[in-house]
Design a protein around this motif. Structure first.
Motif, PDB file in Angstrom:
ATOM      1  N   TYR A 151     -13.448  13.375  -1.908  1.00  0.00           N
ATOM      2  CA  TYR A 151     -13.069  14.217  -0.769  1.00  0.00           C
ATOM      3  C   TYR A 151     -11.602  14.112  -0.394  1.00  0.00           C
ATOM      4  N   THR A 152     -10.997  12.959  -0.667  1.00  0.00           N
ATOM      5  CA  THR A 152      -9.652  12.724  -0.157  1.00  0.00           C
ATOM      6  C   THR A 152      -8.588  13.376  -1.043  1.00  0.00           C
ATOM      7  N   ALA A 153      -7.350  13.356  -0.551  1.00  0.00           N
ATOM      8  CA  ALA A 153      -6.196  13.899  -1.268  1.00  0.00           C
ATOM      9  C   ALA A 153      -5.172  12.788  -1.447  1.00  0.00           C
ATOM     10  N   PRO A 154      -4.233  12.932  -2.404  1.00  0.00           N
ATOM     11  CA  PRO A 154      -3.309  11.841  -2.721  1.00  0.00           C
ATOM     12  C   PRO A 154      -2.556  11.262  -1.527  1.00  0.00           C
ATOM     13  N   GLU A 155      -2.004  12.094  -0.678  1.00  0.00           N
ATOM     14  CA  GLU A 155      -1.259  11.578   0.472  1.00  0.00           C
ATOM     15  C   GLU A 155      -2.159  10.741   1.371  1.00  0.00           C
ATOM     16  N   GLU A 156      -3.401  11.198   1.574  1.00  0.00           N
ATOM     17  CA  GLU A 156      -4.354  10.442   2.380  1.00  0.00           C
ATOM     18  C   GLU A 156      -4.717   9.123   1.706  1.00  0.00           C
ATOM     19  N   SER A 157      -4.873   9.169   0.406  1.00  0.00           N
ATOM     20  CA  SER A 157      -5.246   7.973  -0.349  1.00  0.00           C
ATOM     21  C   SER A 157      -4.200   6.880  -0.197  1.00  0.00           C
ATOM     22  N   ALA A 158      -2.944   7.224  -0.361  1.00  0.00           N
ATOM     23  CA  ALA A 158      -1.863   6.250  -0.222  1.00  0.00           C
ATOM     24  C   ALA A 158      -1.776   5.723   1.205  1.00  0.00           C
ATOM     25  N   THR A 159      -1.881   6.639   2.172  1.00  0.00           N
ATOM     26  CA  THR A 159      -1.765   6.252   3.580  1.00  0.00           C
ATOM     27  C   THR A 159      -2.897   5.329   4.000  1.00  0.00           C
ATOM     28  N   LEU A 160      -4.118   5.635   3.538  1.00  0.00           N
ATOM     29  CA  LEU A 160      -5.277   4.825   3.911  1.00  0.00           C
ATOM     30  C   LEU A 160      -5.112   3.375   3.447  1.00  0.00           C
ATOM     31  N   ILE A 161      -4.747   3.186   2.192  1.00  0.00           N
ATOM     32  CA  ILE A 161      -4.571   1.827   1.663  1.00  0.00           C
ATOM     33  C   ILE A 161      -3.444   1.108   2.406  1.00  0.00           C
ATOM     34  N   ARG A 162      -2.347   1.798   2.603  1.00  0.00           N
ATOM     35  CA  ARG A 162      -1.198   1.184   3.273  1.00  0.00           C
ATOM     36  C   ARG A 162      -1.555   0.756   4.692  1.00  0.00           C
ATOM     37  N   ARG A 163      -2.239   1.618   5.426  1.00  0.00           N
ATOM     38  CA  ARG A 163      -2.613   1.304   6.814  1.00  0.00           C
ATOM     39  C   ARG A 163      -3.612   0.149   6.874  1.00  0.00           C
ATOM     40  N   LEU A 164      -4.562   0.122   5.932  1.00  0.00           N
ATOM     41  CA  LEU A 164      -5.547  -0.966   5.928  1.00  0.00           C
ATOM     42  C   LEU A 164      -4.878  -2.313   5.682  1.00  0.00           C
ATOM     43  N   ILE A 165      -3.946  -2.339   4.730  1.00  0.00           N
ATOM     44  CA  ILE A 165      -3.250  -3.596   4.428  1.00  0.00           C
ATOM     45  C   ILE A 165      -2.441  -4.063   5.634  1.00  0.00           C
ATOM     46  N   GLU A 166      -1.875  -3.120   6.369  1.00  0.00           N
ATOM     47  CA  GLU A 166      -1.077  -3.465   7.553  1.00  0.00           C
ATOM     48  C   GLU A 166      -1.942  -3.866   8.741  1.00  0.00           C
ATOM     49  N   ALA A 167      -3.131  -3.252   8.866  1.00  0.00           N
ATOM     50  CA  ALA A 167      -3.913  -3.392  10.096  1.00  0.00           C
ATOM     51  C   ALA A 167      -4.968  -4.480  10.058  1.00  0.00           C
ATOM     52  N   VAL A 168      -5.559  -4.753   8.895  1.00  0.00           N
ATOM     53  CA  VAL A 168      -6.710  -5.664   8.824  1.00  0.00           C
ATOM     54  C   VAL A 168      -6.248  -7.105   8.665  1.00  0.00           C
ATOM     55  N   PRO A 169      -6.658  -7.991   9.556  1.00  0.00           N
ATOM     56  CA  PRO A 169      -6.313  -9.411   9.404  1.00  0.00           C
ATOM     57  C   PRO A 169      -6.851  -9.975   8.088  1.00  0.00           C
ATOM     58  N   GLY A 170      -6.033 -10.687   7.365  1.00  0.00           N
ATOM     59  CA  GLY A 170      -6.444 -11.287   6.096  1.00  0.00           C
ATOM     60  C   GLY A 170      -6.277 -10.379   4.897  1.00  0.00           C
ATOM     61  N   ALA A 171      -5.799  -9.153   5.131  1.00  0.00           N
ATOM     62  CA  ALA A 171      -5.669  -8.196   4.020  1.00  0.00           C
ATOM     63  C   ALA A 171      -4.693  -8.673   2.958  1.00  0.00           C
ATOM     64  N   ASP A 172      -3.710  -9.470   3.367  1.00  0.00           N
ATOM     65  CA  ASP A 172      -2.718  -9.950   2.409  1.00  0.00           C
ATOM     66  C   ASP A 172      -3.262 -11.036   1.499  1.00  0.00           C
ATOM     67  N   GLU A 173      -4.487 -11.499   1.766  1.00  0.00           N
ATOM     68  CA  GLU A 173      -5.088 -12.564   0.965  1.00  0.00           C
ATOM     69  C   GLU A 173      -6.070 -12.042  -0.079  1.00  0.00           C
ATOM     70  N   VAL A 174      -6.294 -10.741  -0.110  1.00  0.00           N
ATOM     71  CA  VAL A 174      -7.247 -10.157  -1.059  1.00  0.00           C
ATOM     72  C   VAL A 174      -6.571  -9.053  -1.865  1.00  0.00           C
ATOM     73  N   VAL A 175      -7.244  -8.635  -2.921  1.00  0.00           N
ATOM     74  CA  VAL A 175      -6.787  -7.500  -3.723  1.00  0.00           C
ATOM     75  C   VAL A 175      -7.482  -6.248  -3.219  1.00  0.00           C
ATOM     76  N   PHE A 176      -6.726  -5.197  -2.956  1.00  0.00           N
ATOM     77  CA  PHE A 176      -7.322  -3.912  -2.592  1.00  0.00           C
ATOM     78  C   PHE A 176      -7.467  -3.062  -3.853  1.00  0.00           C
ATOM     79  N   ALA A 177      -8.606  -2.408  -3.962  1.00  0.00           N
ATOM     80  CA  ALA A 177      -8.914  -1.590  -5.138  1.00  0.00           C
ATOM     81  C   ALA A 177      -9.199  -0.161  -4.710  1.00  0.00           C
ATOM     82  N   THR A 178      -9.117   0.744  -5.662  1.00  0.00           N
ATOM     83  CA  THR A 178      -9.408   2.154  -5.398  1.00  0.00           C
ATOM     84  C   THR A 178     -10.431   2.658  -6.407  1.00  0.00           C
ATOM     85  N   HIS A 179     -11.390   3.440  -5.910  1.00  0.00           N
ATOM     86  CA  HIS A 179     -12.456   3.998  -6.748  1.00  0.00           C
ATOM     87  C   HIS A 179     -12.572   5.471  -6.381  1.00  0.00           C
ATOM     88  N   CYS A 180     -12.079   6.340  -7.252  1.00  0.00           N
ATOM     89  CA  CYS A 180     -11.989   7.765  -6.921  1.00  0.00           C
ATOM     90  C   CYS A 180     -12.882   8.611  -7.817  1.00  0.00           C
TER      91      CYS A 180
END
Length: 525
Positions: free
Chosen positions: A178-207
């Motif tokens: 459902y998503t689009a490229p700009e949304e995809s990049a923004t979502l990951i970036r915002r999650l890494i910035e907003a979620v406590p502990g995000a810098d300690e895990v690997v974020f993955a994408t499944h499209c």
């Protein structure tokens, strides 16, 4: 552009054997799964999602055997958010040198309604199940299914819970494309910035590719900070498919100036595994498919050919050799020997043992007697013939067809069924229909023909026809393929091949199990 050794590493998580195999009709045999897993391991895939262990005994055994045989790749199994799934998954993957449990639950409003859980109830369930998985395995991946349609605050909340419970990888699935490229990049970036502990895990994408943006969305997610891409060979997957491994890997390799990331993939092995997955899944690659399509490196127009002769870079941004193509298509003939055939197979990306070469050589000589020239695509088609013969309950012995404008077609088919020769004659609306009816008379079945597809392997009236047949019987789907210069013979063999696969699947499938429905059921813990 920075030196490659200093660039960020993107992990390649291949789910051909799990999400890819969920394509209707794409089910692979046990030996085929082991073979594909070995090829994925050899080409440098970081994580292989080998299957869904609780789905059936066949799935469990495949994941377990792949885990035992793995050399370098981390072997992963999928599990729903319940103890039974997670325990079964661990039993399968624990044999691997490197293992992973991947557990998931649908977090969007639509998906929360399936198990009928409140937000708080689901949050508690996520904490319990991720903690349980981490107690078993030090490497745990968690996915909020339909993440791209999940409320922002709730998505942040459950990701934080999963991280605190011990998840080491957080996968963000665009489950319905459902998503689009700009949304995809923004979502990951915002999650890494907003979620406590995000810098300690690997974020993955499944499209998923429902809107044709899976590759773009995956690469955009990496730009946003994701460091794992979930993908499949040839983009195989449910509905419109998944992110194609070959596309994201070659995009990063070719446009490393603007996508400064690296993978561990040996790209020269791409073409061989693409062809093998197409063969065992029964899903032929479209001619104009990026990277691995038949026309991806073909140039027909005069302007393009002239430009290529002067400088290949005029119209090619990649070299055929980079993905394992020889760049040539020199034909063999009936006077060619085993050494020439072996050399051709190696150029095409196939490694064969002496016994397999002997079998292929016999089929090659038979084809060469019917054709003046045997081209690369003919050789590839030959590799598909007779692979399952030694385990087949049903085999075609001979067939005679009478057809024309004077009346209904008639087919006389002789088959060997479990060692016994039987013959039947049937009329039909054309030679293929008559042949199929004769086969059904010899082997009664309730299988519904979902797909019948023919395409010529090469040009000319003596071209081999490759036929794909997809059958469905009581929820079990199987695909058969065959190639022959006689289209009717190829059709009959493909139909029989699909029936043999149905027999195997019927024997191995757990009673009442449906791999699609199991994603949305929740057995008692």
């Amino acid at each position: 552009m920075t030196d490659k050794s200093q660039q960020d590493r993107v992990l390649i998580f291949d789910t051909t054997l799990r999400d890819g195999e969920q394509s209707p009709g794409a089910t692979m045999s046990h030996d085929e799964k082991l073979e594909i897993a070995e090829m994925l391991d050899d080409m440098g895939v970081d994580i292989i999602e080998a299957g869904f262990p609780i789905a059936s005994e066949g799935d469990f055994k495949a994941v377990s055997d792949i885990a035992k045989r793995s050399k370098n790749a981390r072997i992963c199994g999928l599990a729903r958010a319940n103890y039974a799934d997670i325990d079964r998954c661990w039993e399968a993957v624990k044999h691997a040198k490197l293992n992973r449990i991947h557990t998931f639950i649908g977090t969007s409003p639509l998906h929360r309604a399936i198990p009928n859980l409140t937000m708080d109830e689901m949050a508690d369930k996520i904490h319990e199940t991720v903690s349980h998985a981490r107690n078993l395995c030090e490497n745990v991946q968690w996915s909020p299914m339909d993440a791209t349609r999940t409320e922002w605050d709730y998505l942040c909340r459950v990701i934080e819970i999963a991280i605190k419970a011990g998840a080491t990888t957080i996968n963000i699935p665009d489950t319905v494309g459902y998503t689009a490229p700009e949304e995809s990049a923004t979502l990951i970036r915002r999650l890494i910035e907003a979620v406590p502990g995000a810098d300690e895990v690997v974020f993955a994408t499944h499209c998923h590719n429902d809107l044709g943006m899976a590759t773009a969305n995956a690469l955009a997610a990496v730009a946003g900070g994701a460091r794992q891409i979930e993908c499949t060979i040839n983009g195989l997957g449910e509905r419109a498919g998944n992110t194609a491994l070959e596309e994201v890997v070659m995009a990063m390799k070719t446009r490393n100036d603007i996508m400064p990331w690296r993978t561990g993939i040996d790209t020269t092995k791409i073409m061989a595994i693409s062809r093998r997955v197409a063969t065992v899944s029964g899903f032929n690659v479209q001619f104009n498919k990026a990277i691995v399509g038949k026309n991806a490196f073909a140039h027909e127009s005069g302007i393009h050919q002239d430009g290529m002769l002067k400088n290949r870079e005029n119209f090619e941004i990649m070299r055929p050799e980079d993905i394992g193509l020889s760049g040539t298509s020199l034909p063999l003939g009936k006077h060619s020997g085993r050494a020439a055939l072996r050399d051709k197979l190696e150029h095409l990306g196939f490694e064969v043992g002496d016994n397999q070469l002997k079998d292929i050589f016999v089929r090659f000589k038979e084809l060469a007697d019917r054709k003046k020239e045997v081209f690369d695509d003919d050789i590839i088609a030959l590799m598909r013939v007779g692979e399952d013969a030694e385990n087949d309950h049903l085999q075609l012995v001979s067939m005679k067809v009478v057809c024309g404008t004077g009346g209904p077609a008639e087919a006389t088919v002789e088959m060997e069924i479990d060692g016994k020769d039987v013959t039947a004659t049937a009329n039909g609306d054309g030679p293929v229909d008559a042949a199929f009816k004769a086969i059904r008379e010899l082997h009664p079945n309730k299988a519904h023909l979902q797909l019948y597809q023919v395409h010529a392997v090469t040009e000319g009236t003596d071209a081999q026809a490759t036929v794909s047949v997809r059958l469905e019987e009581e929820g079990i789907i199987a695909t058969g393929q065959s190639a022959n210069t006689d289209t009717v013979v190829a059709s009959a063999k493909a139909y029989i091949n699909a029936l043999n696969r149905l027999l195997v699947r019927r024997t191995k499938s757990a009673p009442g199990t449906d791999r699609k429905e199991i994603l949305y059921t929740d057995p008692a813990e």
